[in-house]
Design a protein around this motif. Sequence first.
Motif, short mmCIF file in Angstrom:
data_model
loop_
_atom_site.label_atom_id
_atom_site.label_comp_id
_atom_site.label_asym_id
_atom_site.label_seq_id
_atom_site.Cartn_x
_atom_site.Cartn_y
_atom_site.Cartn_z
N ASP A 11 4.78 -6.63 -37.04
CA ASP A 11 4.76 -7.53 -35.88
C ASP A 11 3.59 -7.16 -34.99
O ASP A 11 2.87 -6.21 -35.25
N PHE A 12 3.40 -7.94 -33.94
CA PHE A 12 2.27 -7.77 -33.04
C PHE A 12 2.25 -6.37 -32.44
O PHE A 12 1.21 -5.71 -32.43
N GLU A 13 3.38 -5.90 -31.94
CA GLU A 13 3.43 -4.59 -31.28
C GLU A 13 3.09 -3.46 -32.25
O GLU A 13 2.38 -2.52 -31.90
N ALA A 14 3.61 -3.55 -33.47
CA ALA A 14 3.31 -2.53 -34.47
C ALA A 14 1.83 -2.56 -34.84
O ALA A 14 1.20 -1.51 -35.04
N ALA A 15 1.26 -3.76 -34.93
CA ALA A 15 -0.15 -3.90 -35.26
C ALA A 15 -1.02 -3.29 -34.17
O ALA A 15 -1.99 -2.58 -34.45
N ILE A 16 -0.69 -3.56 -32.91
CA ILE A 16 -1.45 -3.00 -31.79
C ILE A 16 -1.36 -1.47 -31.80
O ILE A 16 -2.36 -0.78 -31.62
N ALA A 17 -0.17 -0.94 -32.03
CA ALA A 17 0.02 0.52 -32.05
C ALA A 17 -0.81 1.16 -33.17
O ALA A 17 -1.47 2.18 -32.96
N GLU A 18 -0.80 0.54 -34.35
CA GLU A 18 -1.58 1.08 -35.47
C GLU A 18 -3.07 0.96 -35.18
O GLU A 18 -3.84 1.87 -35.47
N LEU A 19 -3.48 -0.15 -34.58
CA LEU A 19 -4.89 -0.35 -34.23
C LEU A 19 -5.35 0.71 -33.23
O LEU A 19 -6.44 1.28 -33.37
N GLU A 20 -4.53 1.00 -32.23
CA GLU A 20 -4.87 2.05 -31.26
C GLU A 20 -5.01 3.41 -31.94
O GLU A 20 -5.91 4.20 -31.61
N SER A 21 -4.14 3.69 -32.89
CA SER A 21 -4.20 4.95 -33.62
C SER A 21 -5.49 5.04 -34.44
O SER A 21 -6.15 6.09 -34.49
N ILE A 22 -5.86 3.94 -35.07
CA ILE A 22 -7.09 3.90 -35.86
C ILE A 22 -8.30 4.13 -34.97
O ILE A 22 -9.21 4.91 -35.31
N VAL A 23 -8.34 3.47 -33.82
CA VAL A 23 -9.46 3.63 -32.90
C VAL A 23 -9.59 5.08 -32.47
O VAL A 23 -10.69 5.65 -32.47
N LYS A 24 -8.47 5.71 -32.16
CA LYS A 24 -8.50 7.12 -31.73
C LYS A 24 -9.06 8.00 -32.84
O LYS A 24 -9.92 8.85 -32.60
N LYS A 25 -8.61 7.79 -34.09
CA LYS A 25 -9.11 8.59 -35.21
C LYS A 25 -10.60 8.38 -35.43
O LYS A 25 -11.34 9.34 -35.67
N LEU A 26 -11.05 7.13 -35.35
CA LEU A 26 -12.46 6.85 -35.56
C LEU A 26 -13.33 7.41 -34.44
O LEU A 26 -14.43 7.89 -34.69
N GLU A 27 -12.82 7.38 -33.22
CA GLU A 27 -13.58 7.92 -32.09
C GLU A 27 -13.73 9.43 -32.19
O GLU A 27 -14.72 9.99 -31.71
N GLU A 28 -12.77 10.10 -32.80
CA GLU A 28 -12.87 11.55 -32.97
C GLU A 28 -14.03 11.91 -33.88
O GLU A 28 -14.64 12.96 -33.73
N GLY A 29 -14.32 11.05 -34.86
CA GLY A 29 -15.48 11.23 -35.71
C GLY A 29 -15.41 12.35 -36.72
O GLY A 29 -16.44 12.76 -37.25
N ASP A 30 -14.23 12.86 -37.01
CA ASP A 30 -14.10 13.99 -37.94
C ASP A 30 -13.73 13.58 -39.36
O ASP A 30 -13.42 14.43 -40.17
N LEU A 31 -13.78 12.28 -39.66
CA LEU A 31 -13.34 11.80 -40.96
C LEU A 31 -14.51 11.62 -41.91
O LEU A 31 -15.62 11.32 -41.49
#
Length: 77
Positions: A11-31
Amino acid sequence: MSGTTDTSIKDFEAAIAELESIVKKLEEGDLPLEQSLALYERGVQLSRFCHARIEVHTDRGELRPAPASLAVEEPDR
């Protein structure tokens, strides 16, 4: 990437939560690059899913789909 709907998005809320998690991981830059690209593509899917569910109120109080100008554009490859 295909235009089909991803059934793993609940659903929308789950998608937003996952998107926020992805953004945080990408911003860390350790992948590794491959994992970063996979997360980016997943983020695009989630963003499109959310955009498709956004509605805008018109001046007359009517609901309309969000304008295409808010859509995520495909990056040049």
